[in-house]
Design a protein around this motif. Structure first.
Motif, PDB file in Angstrom:
ATOM      1  N   PHE A  93      28.218  77.044  42.022  1.00 54.21           N
ATOM      2  CA  PHE A  93      26.975  77.221  41.268  1.00 54.21           C
ATOM      3  C   PHE A  93      26.548  75.903  40.625  1.00 54.21           C
ATOM      4  CE2 PHE A  93      24.958  78.075  37.137  1.00 54.21           C
ATOM      5  CZ  PHE A  93      23.823  78.755  37.554  1.00 54.21           C
ATOM      6  N   SER A 127      24.853  79.471  46.254  1.00 58.51           N
ATOM      7  CA  SER A 127      26.202  79.979  45.991  1.00 58.51           C
ATOM      8  C   SER A 127      26.408  81.312  46.700  1.00 58.51           C
ATOM      9  CB  SER A 127      26.431  80.151  44.487  1.00 58.51           C
ATOM     10  OG  SER A 127      26.312  78.930  43.805  1.00 58.51           O
ATOM     11  N   THR A 171      25.122  73.720  43.515  1.00 65.54           N
ATOM     12  CA  THR A 171      23.971  74.095  44.340  1.00 65.54           C
ATOM     13  C   THR A 171      23.024  75.118  43.728  1.00 65.54           C
ATOM     14  OG1 THR A 171      25.173  75.885  45.448  1.00 65.54           O
ATOM     15  CG2 THR A 171      25.376  73.682  46.398  1.00 65.54           C
ATOM     16  N   GLY A 172      23.408  75.768  42.637  1.00 63.40           N
ATOM     17  CA  GLY A 172      22.580  76.826  42.092  1.00 63.40           C
ATOM     18  C   GLY A 172      22.972  78.194  42.637  1.00 63.40           C
ATOM     19  N   PHE A 173      22.344  79.232  42.088  1.00 64.45           N
ATOM     20  CA  PHE A 173      22.750  80.612  42.391  1.00 64.45           C
ATOM     21  C   PHE A 173      22.506  80.998  43.850  1.00 64.45           C
ATOM     22  CE2 PHE A 173      21.912  85.186  42.616  1.00 64.45           C
ATOM     23  CZ  PHE A 173      23.090  85.677  42.080  1.00 64.45           C
ATOM     24  N   LYS A 174      21.320  80.699  44.364  1.00 66.39           N
ATOM     25  CA  LYS A 174      20.960  81.144  45.713  1.00 66.39           C
ATOM     26  C   LYS A 174      21.907  80.594  46.772  1.00 66.39           C
ATOM     27  CE  LYS A 174      17.066  81.377  48.934  1.00 66.39           C
ATOM     28  NZ  LYS A 174      15.634  81.012  49.169  1.00 66.39           N
TER      29      LYS A 174
END
Length: 564
Positions: free
Chosen positions: A212, A220, A215-218
């Protein structure tokens, strides 16, 4: 002349004394996070401020304060600085001889996805090294590996520090938990069980948290199956080993199970999209990138094995160094009858030096009036850095480098690391002054005053504070373990939970400990950039310690059935 520690030295008031004791810590936060000082300047100036507070506010004789600083500085060089020097040296040997190019390609053959590489190297492999060695080696080696794979140095260091959260409490063959049995009288197996009912929740969360951050939630969620394989296998093994075997093996077994489970899983599953860094995405479309990719298939199994051999040798030697009986022999304390161990013991005894710290040994009296011993602990043969140096010597023959170039590379390593070692020496000196003067105990006693309702939440913050100051979960447990037990007993909290919370909370402070920051920066060539790394990790440290605080609060007031 003696000095009796007074934890309410300022105005005979605990709160006021705690505020004064916070000054060096708050200054260090300011120096790195706001002023962005170079690490060695921040470390030396923090040490100077700690000395002034100890002498002026806590009435510690100047000679004792300065000698406690020398005791810490020497410990910062051996074993901690020695580990960093030899770890970076081993990595540079593989780079200089071209072997790291093969290592890079072998990892890429498992996955080119940067998210999954971080799980394999920073989380699983780093945890294995933590279980076998501890004391900075895991972050130093795994961060250097990630940089070699193409990770940004700051990112590599930060990710490895955060990943190191999961295994720290059981690091170095369970030493943090084994050590706290002494001052508390609580059996290590009971503490191991309780820590094993806290940390697995973090161990499941950390792999997702790492991806996360990257790269961020999406993105991940795109690799969620791999994240679950990595985290769940680690956490389940950590729980089983800590509860049914003991504190010695949770890290090593959990890391191996997680590493092999993920590697095997990636043989059958691939993410729909391969995540690369921005610069790599631009390169991916070029013929050069395609050519690089095709070259990955040109290395034979023998070549790959040879390239990894230095790290396999390192793993084997460090594991042997960590076996308790062998550790006794290496430090000259073996009393058994085994002929081989007796021979090693004689060498270890000759290479172990414990000179008294002049003007300090048995001159400081604790609150009970008992003298505190102070020695320079120089275990040359038993140091993990010496194990890594032996791996470097064996690597010389594996990679075929000449003794001349081997020595030149070692000299280059020493030159590169002169400021990081200075940083480490100064911040460990600061830790020793803080402990010897009584400042750290003042802070611990202040947190212990939060009461029966809130203390379970703040209990992990004691461990967090202890690891921030000392750089070691072991030292934090020795510093605050008995305070946790006494406070818990007085307010009706289970003392096993409080002691375990000290260790579990402590792991979240490792990523912002001045020692750890200096070690990580040294490993990835960011000497002088400690402030940048501190700013990267500090928010994550607060988030994770709050999570452990909530968990401990619930286990004390709601989920008490989880306490063994």
């Amino acid at each position: 002349m003696t000095f009796t520690q007074n934890f309410t030295a300022v105005g005979d008031n605990l709160a006021l004394s705690a505020i004064v004791a916070l000054i060096p810590i708050l200054y260090f936060f300011w120096a790195l996070a706001v002023k962005r000082m170079k690490g060695h300047i921040a470390g030396l100036s923090t040490l100077a401020i700690a000395l002034l507070v100890a002498i002026i506010a806590y009435k510690m004789p100047a000679s004792m304060a300065f000698m406690s600083a020398t005791q810490g500085a020497i410990y910062g060089i051996l074993p901690i600085g020695w580990i960093i020097i030899t770890s970076v040296f081993l990595y540079k040997l593989t780079v200089k001889t071209g072997q790291f190019d093969i290592i890079r390609n072998s990892v890429l053959s498992i996955t080119e996805d940067r998210r999954l590489q971080a799980l394999l190297v920073a989380f699983s492999f780093g945890a294995f090294l933590e279980g076998a060695a501890g004391f900075g080696a895991p972050v130093a080696i795994s961060a250097a590996l990630l940089v070699g794979l193409g990770f940004n140095p700051l990112y590599a260091a930060g990710l490895c520090l955060i990943a190191n959260t999961a295994p720290v409490a059981f690091g170095a063959i369970g030493i943090p938990i084994i050590a706290v049995e002494g001052p508390t009288g609580v059996p290590a197996i009971e503490i191991s069980k309780m820590v094993g009912r806290q940390l697995p929740f973090l161990s499941v969360f950390i792999p997702f948290y790492l991806v996360f951050i990257m790269t961020g939630f999406k993105k991940s969620m795109e690799v969620l199956p791999a994240i679950l394989v990595s985290g769940v296998t680690f956490a389940l093994t950590q729980y089983l080993t800590s509860n049914f075997i003991g504190p010695e093996l949770p890290d090593i077994l959990s890391a191996l199970v997680s590493l092999f489970a993920l590697a095997i899983f990636l043989k059958f599953w691939k993410p729909k999209n391969t995540y690369r860094f921005a610069a790599e995405q631009e390169l991916a479309a070029t013929s050069t990138a395609r050519k690089l990719h095709s070259n990955q298939e040109h290395y034979s199994g023998g070549q790959i094995f040879k390239a990894w051999s230095p790290f396999l040798v390192l793993t084997g030697i460090i594991s042997v160094w960590g076996i308790p009986t062998i550790k006794l022999a290496l430090t000259g304390h073996y009393e058994g009858t085994n002929a081989i161990l007796k021979a090693i013991n004689s060498i270890g005894h000759a290479l172990t030096f414990m000179p008294e710290v002049s003007l300090l040994n048995n001159k400081i009296l604790n609150s009970a009036g008992a003298p505190i011993s102070a020695v320079y602990k120089l275990e040359v043969l038993g140091a993990a850095g010496t194990a890594i140096l032996i791996a470097c010597i064996i690597t010389k023959f594996i990679v075929g480098i000449s003794w001349k170039n081997w020595a030149i590379t070692f000299g280059e390593t020493l030159n590169e690391l002169k400021y990081p070692v200075l940083t480490i020496g100064s911040v460990v000196g600061f830790a020793y002054v803080t402990n010897a003067s009584g400042m750290s105990t003042t802070l611990g006693m202040s947190l212990a005053k939060t009461g029966s309702l809130l203390f379970p939440f703040f209990s992990p913050f004691l461990g967090w504070l202890g690891v921030f100051i000392t750089g070691s979960d072991t030292s934090a447990n020795l510093l605050f373990g008995n305070l946790q037990k006494i406070t818990a007993t007085s307010i009706g909290m289970d003392p096993v939970l409080a002691i375990a919370a000290n260790s579990s909370g402590g792991v979240t402070g490792k990523m912002i400990s001045p020692q750890s920051i200096a070690v990580a920066c040294a490993a990835v060539g960011l000497a002088g950039k400690e402030s940048d790394l501190f700013r990267f990790t500090v928010k994550h440290s607060f988030i994770l310690v709050i999570l452990v605080g909530i968990m401990t609060f619930l286990q004390s007031h709601v989920l008490s059935f989880m306490i063994p």
